[in-house]
Design a protein around this motif. Structure first.
Motif, short mmCIF file in Angstrom:
data_model
loop_
_atom_site.label_atom_id
_atom_site.label_comp_id
_atom_site.label_asym_id
_atom_site.label_seq_id
_atom_site.Cartn_x
_atom_site.Cartn_y
_atom_site.Cartn_z
N GLU A 125 -4.05 -4.84 -10.16
CA GLU A 125 -3.11 -4.13 -9.30
C GLU A 125 -1.73 -4.78 -9.34
O GLU A 125 -0.71 -4.09 -9.41
CB GLU A 125 -3.64 -4.09 -7.86
CG GLU A 125 -2.78 -3.26 -6.92
CD GLU A 125 -3.34 -3.23 -5.52
OE1 GLU A 125 -3.66 -2.14 -5.03
OE2 GLU A 125 -3.47 -4.32 -4.91
N GLN B 269 -6.30 0.08 1.08
CA GLN B 269 -5.90 0.60 -0.22
C GLN B 269 -6.92 1.66 -0.66
O GLN B 269 -7.82 1.38 -1.44
CB GLN B 269 -5.81 -0.54 -1.23
CG GLN B 269 -4.67 -1.50 -0.97
CD GLN B 269 -3.34 -0.93 -1.50
OE1 GLN B 269 -3.24 0.22 -1.87
NE2 GLN B 269 -2.32 -1.77 -1.52
N ASP B 270 -6.76 2.88 -0.17
CA ASP B 270 -7.71 3.94 -0.51
C ASP B 270 -7.08 4.98 -1.42
O ASP B 270 -7.67 6.03 -1.68
CB ASP B 270 -8.23 4.61 0.76
CG ASP B 270 -7.09 5.12 1.66
OD1 ASP B 270 -5.92 4.91 1.29
OD2 ASP B 270 -7.40 5.73 2.70
N ALA B 271 -5.88 4.71 -1.95
CA ALA B 271 -5.22 5.66 -2.84
C ALA B 271 -5.70 5.45 -4.28
O ALA B 271 -6.19 4.39 -4.64
CB ALA B 271 -3.71 5.48 -2.75
N THR B 272 -5.52 6.48 -5.08
CA THR B 272 -5.87 6.38 -6.49
C THR B 272 -4.80 5.59 -7.23
O THR B 272 -3.68 5.45 -6.75
CB THR B 272 -5.99 7.78 -7.11
OG1 THR B 272 -4.69 8.40 -7.10
CG2 THR B 272 -6.98 8.63 -6.34
N PRO B 273 -5.11 5.07 -8.43
CA PRO B 273 -4.10 4.35 -9.21
C PRO B 273 -2.86 5.20 -9.48
O PRO B 273 -1.74 4.69 -9.47
CB PRO B 273 -4.84 4.00 -10.50
CG PRO B 273 -6.27 3.92 -10.09
CD PRO B 273 -6.45 4.97 -9.05
N GLU B 274 -3.06 6.49 -9.70
CA GLU B 274 -1.92 7.37 -9.95
C GLU B 274 -1.04 7.50 -8.72
O GLU B 274 0.20 7.51 -8.80
CB GLU B 274 -2.41 8.75 -10.39
CG GLU B 274 -3.08 8.78 -11.75
CD GLU B 274 -4.48 8.19 -11.73
OE1 GLU B 274 -5.06 8.08 -10.62
OE2 GLU B 274 -4.97 7.81 -12.81
N GLU B 275 -1.67 7.62 -7.54
CA GLU B 275 -0.91 7.74 -6.29
C GLU B 275 -0.16 6.45 -6.00
O GLU B 275 0.98 6.49 -5.53
CB GLU B 275 -1.87 8.08 -5.14
CG GLU B 275 -2.43 9.47 -5.20
CD GLU B 275 -3.52 9.71 -4.16
OE1 GLU B 275 -3.70 10.86 -3.76
OE2 GLU B 275 -4.19 8.72 -3.75
N LYS B 276 -0.79 5.32 -6.28
CA LYS B 276 -0.11 4.04 -6.08
C LYS B 276 1.10 3.93 -7.00
O LYS B 276 2.19 3.54 -6.56
CB LYS B 276 -1.07 2.88 -6.36
CG LYS B 276 -2.19 2.73 -5.36
CD LYS B 276 -3.10 1.58 -5.78
CE LYS B 276 -4.29 1.45 -4.85
NZ LYS B 276 -5.18 0.34 -5.26
N SER C 144 0.84 -1.20 0.00
CA SER C 144 0.00 0.00 0.00
C SER C 144 0.87 1.25 0.00
O SER C 144 2.08 1.20 0.28
CB SER C 144 -0.91 0.01 1.23
OG SER C 144 -0.12 0.20 2.40
#
Length: 352
Positions: free
Chosen positions: A279, A226-233, A170
Motif C-alpha cells: 500500500e 481501509q475497506d476501499a478497493t485498490p482502484e478507489e484508493k 484512507s
C-alpha cells in the motif's frame, strides 16, 4: 469550656491542619509539575484564518513524561530554536515543514530536533537554506494537507514545502482533507481558557484528562477502516496529490512528502514493518507520478538498527522501541532529508 466546646475546637484545629497540609502538598506538587510537564497548551487562538493551531507564543515548554525536553517557543508558538538563536525573520523561510508531535519535538532538547539539525547542515553550505517547522501535536498527514495552503500563505516558503506522513491516508480521510472537513475543536470556551491560563502551573492542568479539554481534537486523528478497493484508493490519492501539486505550483514551491514509522521488533531482535508495504508503494507511486517528491526514511532507520544497533524511536523513561523520535531518530531523519534536498538542488543546477 465545656466538653462539647473542647471537642468542637479539636475538630476545627484538625480540619485546619488538614487544609494547610493539603495546600502545602499542592504547592509542592505544582513546583514538581511545573518542570515535569509544563506548557504546550493552546490557550491562544489558532492562526491563519482560524485553522493553524499553535501553543502559546513565546512560551516555555518542558516534558519529562517521555524523554526530557525543554524549549522556548517562537512568536508563532512553534518550536524553532534555530530561528530564535540567529534572530532570523520568521517570515524568511526557504523550506516549511508541516506535521505532528514528531515535528513539535517536545521529547528532546530544542537543539537536537531534526529541523534544528537541517538548519545546521545548510547554514554554511554553498547555498544556505532556512527550515521552519509549524508542527503541532495530533496534526496527521491528512490534517497537514487540509491546512497546506493556509500554511504556505502564512509562512511563504521560497523553495520547499515538506509534509510529514506516518500512515497512508484512507479514502474517507482524504475526502475530509479535500472538503476541508477538519475543524479544530477546543473543549472549553475561550474565556474559560484565558482564565485557566493564569493557573496553568497547577498539577491538574498537566493531567492527560484535562489536557484533552484544552488541546484541539481533529476529526481524522484515528484512521478510518481501509475497506476501499485498490482502484478507489488510487483515485482518492490521485485527487489529493493533484491538489497538493496545484497548490505548490501556485505558491512556487517543490512539495516533499517524507514518510516514517517505527518498525516492530521480534523476540529474536529482527524487525518487521508495521505498515502495509504494498500500500505504501502504491501511495508513493501516485505521489511521484503527480510530481511530488516522496522520501521514505524507514529503510535508513532499519539500516541504522541492523548495522549500528541504533534505534530512532523511544526513550528509557517510556516506550523503548516506539514512541516519538529520540535524538538518534532526529539525526537520522535530518540526514535523509538533507541528502534529498541536496540531490534536488544538484538537479536544478544541472538544468540551468
Amino acid at each position: 469550656m465545656s466538653a462539647k466546646g473542647k471537642g468542637a475546637r479539636r475538630v476545627a484545629i484538625w480540619a485546619g491542619k488538614f487544609f494547610l497540609a493539603n495546600v502545602f502538598a499542592l504547592v509542592v506538587l505544582s513546583i514538581v509539575g511545573s518542570w515535569y510537564y509544563y506548557g504546550g497548551q493552546n490557550f491562544e487562538a489558532p492562526i491563519a484564518n482560524e485553522t493553524l493551531d499553535r501553543p502559546e507564543p513565546n512560551s516555555y515548554v518542558s516534558r519529562c513524561v517521555e524523554g526530557r525536553g525543554f524549549a522556548r517557543l517562537d512568536a508563532n508558538g512553534y518550536n524553532n530554536a534555530f530561528y530564535r538563536e540567529r534572530g532570523w525573520d520568521l517570515a524568511d523561510v526557504d523550506a516549511l515543514l508541516q506535521g505532528s508531535s514528531y515535528l513539535e519535538s517536545f521529547q528532546t532538547s530544542e537543539n537536537e530536533t531534526f529541523v534544528y539539525r537541517l538548519n545546521e547542515a545548510f547554514e554554511n553550505g554553498p547555498e544556505t537554506l532556512k527550515f521552519y517547522s509549524c508542527g503541532r501535536s495530533s496534526h496527521t498527514f491528512v490534517t497537514s494537507t487540509a491546512r497546506y495552503e493556509d500554511a504556505l500563505k502564512l509562512f511563504k516558503p521560497k523553495k520547499y514545502a515538506m509534509i510529514e506522513c506516518f500512515a497512508v491516508p484512507s479514502v474517507a480521510d482524504v475526502e475530509k482533507s479535500l472538503n476541508n472537513d477538519l475543524k479544530n475543536f477546543s473543549g472549553l470556551p475561550t474565556k474559560t481558557k484565558r482564565i485557566l491560563k493564569w493557573f496553568r502551573f497547577l498539577p491538574w492542568l498537566h493531567l492527560k484528562y484535562f489536557e484533552g479539554c484544552v488541546k484541539p481534537r481533529l476529526t481524522a486523528q484515528k484512521p478510518a477502516p481501509q475497506d476501499a478497493t485498490p482502484e478507489e484508493k488510487k483515485a482518492s490519492w490521485t485527487k489529493l496529490a493533484r491538489k497538493i501539486r496545484a497548490t505548490s505550483d501556485k505558491y512556487g514551491v517543490t512539495p516533499i512528502i517524507f514518510f516514517h514509522i517505527a518498525f516492530g521488533l521480534n523476540q529474536d531482535g529482527t524487525v518487521f514493518p508495521r505498515y502495509d508495504v504494498e500500500e505504501l508503494a502504491a501511495f508513493r507511486a501516485v505521489c511521484e507520478s503527480e510530481g511530488i517528491v516522496f522520501v521514505d526514511a524507514t529503510q535508513r532507520m532499519r539500516r541504522e538498527y541492523e548495522e549500528n544497533n541504533v534505534w530512532g524511536y523511544g526513550f528509557g523513561n517510556a516506550e523503548l522501541v516506539s514512541g516519538h523520535f529520540n535524538p538518534d531518530g532526529h539525526r537520522i531523519l535530518a540526514e535523509v532529508l538533507a541528502e534529498t534536498i541536496r540531490e534536488l538542488d544538484a538537479k536544478e543546477k544541472a538544468k540551468q
